[in-house]
Design an enzyme around this catalytic site. Structure first.
Site, PDB file in Angstrom:
ATOM      1  N   ASP A 184       0.847  -1.120  -0.147  1.00  0.00           N
ATOM      2  CA  ASP A 184      -0.002  -0.115   0.014  1.00  0.00           C
ATOM      3  C   ASP A 184       0.990   1.337   0.086  1.00  0.00           C
ATOM      4  O   ASP A 184       0.534   2.422   0.440  1.00  0.00           O
ATOM      5  CB  ASP A 184      -0.980   0.091   1.224  1.00  0.00           C
ATOM      6  CG  ASP A 184      -0.252  -0.083   2.568  1.00  0.00           C
ATOM      7  OD1 ASP A 184       1.010  -0.584   2.482  1.00  0.00           O
ATOM      8  OD2 ASP A 184      -1.017  -0.036   3.668  1.00  0.00           O
TER       9      ASP A 184
ATOM     10  N   HIS B 239      20.606   4.839 -21.383  1.00  0.00           N
ATOM     11  CA  HIS B 239      19.916   4.941 -20.134  1.00  0.00           C
ATOM     12  C   HIS B 239      20.640   4.364 -18.818  1.00  0.00           C
ATOM     13  O   HIS B 239      19.894   3.770 -18.113  1.00  0.00           O
ATOM     14  CB  HIS B 239      18.402   4.573 -20.420  1.00  0.00           C
ATOM     15  CG  HIS B 239      17.942   5.586 -21.087  1.00  0.00           C
ATOM     16  ND1 HIS B 239      16.412   5.281 -21.967  1.00  0.00           N
ATOM     17  CD2 HIS B 239      18.062   6.948 -21.791  1.00  0.00           C
ATOM     18  CE1 HIS B 239      16.090   6.342 -22.546  1.00  0.00           C
ATOM     19  NE2 HIS B 239      17.119   7.324 -22.533  1.00  0.00           N
TER      20      HIS B 239
ATOM     21  N   ASP C 196      23.513  13.211 -17.661  1.00  0.00           N
ATOM     22  CA  ASP C 196      22.264  13.650 -18.145  1.00  0.00           C
ATOM     23  C   ASP C 196      21.265  13.611 -17.105  1.00  0.00           C
ATOM     24  O   ASP C 196      20.718  12.748 -16.585  1.00  0.00           O
ATOM     25  CB  ASP C 196      21.818  12.534 -19.141  1.00  0.00           C
ATOM     26  CG  ASP C 196      20.385  13.069 -19.935  1.00  0.00           C
ATOM     27  OD1 ASP C 196      19.679  14.121 -19.615  1.00  0.00           O
ATOM     28  OD2 ASP C 196      20.288  12.116 -21.016  1.00  0.00           O
TER      29      ASP C 196
ATOM     30  N   ASP D 234      16.636  19.430 -19.255  1.00  0.00           N
ATOM     31  CA  ASP D 234      16.970  18.155 -19.571  1.00  0.00           C
ATOM     32  C   ASP D 234      18.535  18.406 -20.291  1.00  0.00           C
ATOM     33  O   ASP D 234      18.588  19.090 -21.489  1.00  0.00           O
ATOM     34  CB  ASP D 234      16.207  17.584 -20.777  1.00  0.00           C
ATOM     35  CG  ASP D 234      16.541  16.207 -21.233  1.00  0.00           C
ATOM     36  OD1 ASP D 234      17.730  15.532 -20.807  1.00  0.00           O
ATOM     37  OD2 ASP D 234      15.986  15.744 -22.235  1.00  0.00           O
TER      38      ASP D 234
ATOM     39  N   HIS E  61      20.830   7.525 -31.568  1.00  0.00           N
ATOM     40  CA  HIS E  61      19.632   7.978 -31.277  1.00  0.00           C
ATOM     41  C   HIS E  61      19.377   9.236 -31.905  1.00  0.00           C
ATOM     42  O   HIS E  61      20.450   9.618 -32.941  1.00  0.00           O
ATOM     43  CB  HIS E  61      19.480   8.337 -29.721  1.00  0.00           C
ATOM     44  CG  HIS E  61      20.677   9.175 -29.353  1.00  0.00           C
ATOM     45  ND1 HIS E  61      20.728  10.448 -29.228  1.00  0.00           N
ATOM     46  CD2 HIS E  61      21.724   8.976 -28.488  1.00  0.00           C
ATOM     47  CE1 HIS E  61      21.717  11.050 -28.800  1.00  0.00           C
ATOM     48  NE2 HIS E  61      22.288   9.869 -28.319  1.00  0.00           N
TER      49      HIS E  61
ATOM     50  N   HIS F 229      14.543  16.090 -29.081  1.00  0.00           N
ATOM     51  CA  HIS F 229      13.145  15.981 -28.851  1.00  0.00           C
ATOM     52  C   HIS F 229      12.363  17.204 -28.202  1.00  0.00           C
ATOM     53  O   HIS F 229      13.025  18.101 -27.841  1.00  0.00           O
ATOM     54  CB  HIS F 229      12.763  14.749 -27.956  1.00  0.00           C
ATOM     55  CG  HIS F 229      13.415  14.817 -26.772  1.00  0.00           C
ATOM     56  ND1 HIS F 229      12.901  15.668 -25.736  1.00  0.00           N
ATOM     57  CD2 HIS F 229      14.739  14.381 -26.372  1.00  0.00           C
ATOM     58  CE1 HIS F 229      13.868  15.439 -24.542  1.00  0.00           C
ATOM     59  NE2 HIS F 229      14.943  14.782 -25.034  1.00  0.00           N
TER      60      HIS F 229
ATOM     61  N   HIS G 185       9.828  14.223 -22.777  1.00  0.00           N
ATOM     62  CA  HIS G 185       9.662  13.944 -24.448  1.00  0.00           C
ATOM     63  C   HIS G 185       8.259  14.440 -24.718  1.00  0.00           C
ATOM     64  O   HIS G 185       7.193  13.918 -24.372  1.00  0.00           O
ATOM     65  CB  HIS G 185       9.857  12.516 -24.456  1.00  0.00           C
ATOM     66  CG  HIS G 185      11.207  11.899 -24.354  1.00  0.00           C
ATOM     67  ND1 HIS G 185      11.446  10.635 -24.591  1.00  0.00           N
ATOM     68  CD2 HIS G 185      12.411  12.483 -23.990  1.00  0.00           C
ATOM     69  CE1 HIS G 185      12.719  10.533 -24.476  1.00  0.00           C
ATOM     70  NE2 HIS G 185      13.310  11.511 -24.077  1.00  0.00           N
TER      71      HIS G 185
ATOM     72  N   GLU H 188      21.096  17.171 -28.701  1.00  0.00           N
ATOM     73  CA  GLU H 188      21.787  16.352 -27.883  1.00  0.00           C
ATOM     74  C   GLU H 188      22.725  15.308 -28.935  1.00  0.00           C
ATOM     75  O   GLU H 188      22.192  14.034 -28.647  1.00  0.00           O
ATOM     76  CB  GLU H 188      21.061  15.685 -26.808  1.00  0.00           C
ATOM     77  CG  GLU H 188      19.492  15.048 -27.380  1.00  0.00           C
ATOM     78  CD  GLU H 188      18.870  14.394 -26.273  1.00  0.00           C
ATOM     79  OE1 GLU H 188      19.450  13.644 -25.411  1.00  0.00           O
ATOM     80  OE2 GLU H 188      17.786  14.875 -26.088  1.00  0.00           O
TER      81      GLU H 188
ATOM     82  N   TYR I 114      29.211   7.102 -28.873  1.00  0.00           N
ATOM     83  CA  TYR I 114      29.227   6.120 -28.073  1.00  0.00           C
ATOM     84  C   TYR I 114      30.121   5.129 -28.692  1.00  0.00           C
ATOM     85  O   TYR I 114      29.890   4.471 -29.725  1.00  0.00           O
ATOM     86  CB  TYR I 114      28.013   5.698 -27.650  1.00  0.00           C
ATOM     87  CG  TYR I 114      26.868   6.634 -27.129  1.00  0.00           C
ATOM     88  CD1 TYR I 114      27.121   7.330 -26.132  1.00  0.00           C
ATOM     89  CD2 TYR I 114      26.271   7.267 -28.275  1.00  0.00           C
ATOM     90  CE1 TYR I 114      26.123   8.302 -25.751  1.00  0.00           C
ATOM     91  CE2 TYR I 114      25.215   8.407 -28.079  1.00  0.00           C
ATOM     92  CZ  TYR I 114      25.295   8.947 -26.905  1.00  0.00           C
ATOM     93  OH  TYR I 114      24.461  10.056 -26.656  1.00  0.00           O
TER      94      TYR I 114
ATOM     95  N   ARG J  61      27.977  12.799 -24.850  1.00  0.00           N
ATOM     96  CA  ARG J  61      26.817  13.462 -25.127  1.00  0.00           C
ATOM     97  C   ARG J  61      26.822  14.880 -24.636  1.00  0.00           C
ATOM     98  O   ARG J  61      27.330  15.202 -23.443  1.00  0.00           O
ATOM     99  CB  ARG J  61      25.682  12.779 -24.760  1.00  0.00           C
ATOM    100  CG  ARG J  61      24.396  13.352 -25.302  1.00  0.00           C
ATOM    101  CD  ARG J  61      23.031  12.402 -25.317  1.00  0.00           C
ATOM    102  NE  ARG J  61      22.785  12.209 -23.948  1.00  0.00           N
ATOM    103  CZ  ARG J  61      22.916  10.994 -23.349  1.00  0.00           C
ATOM    104  NH1 ARG J  61      23.386   9.928 -23.934  1.00  0.00           N
ATOM    105  NH2 ARG J  61      22.607  10.730 -22.271  1.00  0.00           N
TER     106      ARG J  61
ATOM    107  N   GLU K 220      24.271  18.239 -24.301  1.00  0.00           N
ATOM    108  CA  GLU K 220      22.725  18.557 -24.776  1.00  0.00           C
ATOM    109  C   GLU K 220      22.389  19.708 -24.117  1.00  0.00           C
ATOM    110  O   GLU K 220      22.705  19.764 -22.761  1.00  0.00           O
ATOM    111  CB  GLU K 220      21.947  17.053 -23.940  1.00  0.00           C
ATOM    112  CG  GLU K 220      20.258  17.425 -23.852  1.00  0.00           C
ATOM    113  CD  GLU K 220      19.516  16.430 -23.455  1.00  0.00           C
ATOM    114  OE1 GLU K 220      20.083  15.702 -22.485  1.00  0.00           O
ATOM    115  OE2 GLU K 220      18.333  16.235 -23.897  1.00  0.00           O
TER     116      GLU K 220
HETATM  117  N1  GLY Z   1      17.326  12.623 -20.588  1.00  0.00           N
HETATM  118  C1  GLY Z   1      16.270  11.992 -21.371  1.00  0.00           C
HETATM  119  C2  GLY Z   1      16.630  12.438 -22.689  1.00  0.00           C
HETATM  120  O1  GLY Z   1      17.423  13.114 -22.955  1.00  0.00           O
HETATM  121  O2  GLY Z   1      15.903  12.106 -23.853  1.00  0.00           O
HETATM  122 MN    MN Z   2      18.783  14.020 -21.605  1.00  0.00          MN
HETATM  123 MN    MN Z   3      16.898  14.730 -24.007  1.00  0.00          MN
END
Ligand code: GLY
Ligand code: MN
Ligand code: MN
Length: 439
Positions: free
Chosen positions: A37, A241, A258, A269, A348, A352, A359, A383, A387, A411, A413
């Protein structure tokens, strides 16, 4: 700071203009159970929140512009002092009218009884078939019943349309008040990254850096992380991730962070990658410089009037050129791009939409081969990354990757607002030049 009730009303009015004689139904997000619960922290569905500012579960919002008395109706959990002692304050139906501007409000227990009067005169129902299957069934069963009685009444909804197509274009263009919220969310996210870079040193654990970041989020008034914070040192950065965050950082590691803050439901982000020990190795620096160049060129392609895909295509070209210069990709650049032979390094997209959801809502394409055109008020992330996983498998015909490159993941971003004459990088307070990453 925040979104005023007048703005929520304006949003509802705008939606009601679009749906004409339809009735729109929005269901709150369900509660999620952690175990037994004990529940997870509640997070309202962004569509529901965008239209109401109401943050409780077990609620339904109905917009019925054609109805003679009530155009905005809320169904909410009833007041119950005993339950509220355990599970927290509830607004209740009476205050829902006063505080949230509903023309009428009912306890959620009366939904089946009260909903039909708002559907009978509608020419269609606007509803998004979401993950709440029980609620989907409820809406469909009301609709089925009205279809069966249509021949005798001569009115009723003849179709269901998805609310995404009327609401999400609205959510994509940020209002001045929303932009203020985004500025705050991104400013806190930036402060956390700057703190993390100072704090991270060889010998510390990734989770300690995570703790510094999330401490800053809360300390500065944020709700918490916008998504699970990624603090990935060494080869962990090659797992997109990665969220275990349990490794001890070493002298020659890069650290990819990130992380973004959620402030009043709006999200930052940001990703930065820097050498934990204060100095890039030559290989790390070479990769970093390519990604930085790709990001900077991609940001230039984020302007009003440009098609959405252009900044991704720009980033891919710079990344491929850079990898070719290092001998990590070989052959004809057009063929490498067309056949996506860069994908073992960059799997990727370059960003976004960003807003109430990380997202965020909104389509990227208008048809099979036409991309959304960038407009002032859009916010998106830029971003790019490279890799080189320890076990990277090159595309067909491409060379094996020498050991010295393996385990590097980078990366970078930023969050970018499209303005009338170009763009504004909302996260420019976080440095990213090679010199700054080494200091
Ligand atoms: N941290 C999620 C993305 O960069 O899309
Ligand atoms: Mn991100
Ligand atoms: Mn992102």
């Amino acid at each position: 700071m925040g979104i005023e009730q007048t703005e929520y009303r304006q949003r509802r009015e705008k939606l009601m203009e679009k749906i004409g004689n339809g009735t729109a139904i929005f269901c709150s997000a369900p509660t999620a159970v952690m175990h037994n619960d004990v529940g997870y922290i509640y997070r309202q569905h962004s569509d529901f929140f965008y239209l109401t500012g109401f943050n409780e579960s077990e609620a339904v919002a109905v917009l019925a512009p054609h109805h003679k008395e009530h155009r905005f109706i809320l169904f909410v959990q009833p007041k119950d002092p005993e339950k509220e002692t355990w599970t927290g304050y509830r607004v209740g139906a009476d205050a829902a009218k006063e505080e949230y501007g509903a023309d009428e409000a009912y306890p959620i227990t009366e939904l089946d009884e009260k909903l039909p009067q708002y559907l009978e005169g509608a020419d269609r129902i606007y509803y998004h078939l979401g993950r709440d299957e029980a609620f989907n069934e409820k809406v469909l069963s009301h609709w089925k019943r009205l279809i069966l009685t249509y021949p005798k009444r001569g009115t009723g909804p003849v179709a269901i349309e998805d609310t995404n197509f009327v609401l999400h274009p609205m959510r994509q263009i940020k209002s001045p008040a929303e932009l203020e919220m985004m500025r705050k969310a991104t400013a806190i996210s930036a402060a956390a990254h700057n703190r993390a870079r100072e704090f991270a040193t060889p010998g510390k654990y990734e989770y300690q850096v995570q703790a510094e970041i999330e401490h800053t989020f809360r300390l500065e008034g944020g709700m918490g992380p916008a998504y699970p914070s990624i603090v990935a040192s060494g080869a962990n950065a090659c797992i997109l991730h990665y969220i275990e965050n349990d490794r001890q950082m070493q002298e020659n590691d890069l650290l990819l962070i990130d992380a973004g803050c959620c402030y009043g439901y709006y999200n930052g982000d940001i990703t930065r990658t820097f050498p934990v020990g204060g100095k890039f190795t030559p290989e790390q620096k070479a990769i970093y410089e390519i990604v930085l160049e790709a990001q900077s060129k991609a940001i230039e392609a984020v302007r009003p009037g440009k098609a959405y895909n252009e900044y991704h295509d720009t980033a891919v070209r710079v990344l491929v050129e850079g990898l070719m210069n290092l001998g990590l990709l070989v052959g004809d650049i057009e063929e490498i791009i067309k056949e996506e032979k860069y994908k073992p390094f960059y799997m990727h997209k370059t960003g976004h939409w960003l807003g109430l959801d990380v997202h965020d809502a909104g389509t990227y394409k208008n048809s099979e081969d036409s991309w959304q055109i960038l407009q002032p008020g859009h916010i998106l992330t830029v971003e790019p990354g490279i890799y080189i996983a320890p076990d990277i498998k090159p595309a067909e015909g491409q060379p094996e990757i020498p050991e010295k490159w393996r385990g590097i993941g980078v990366r970078i971003e930023d969050d970018v607002l499209i303005t009338v004459d170009g763009n504004e990088v909302l996260t420019s307070m976080v440095p990213k030049s090679v010199e700054e990453m080494e200091s």
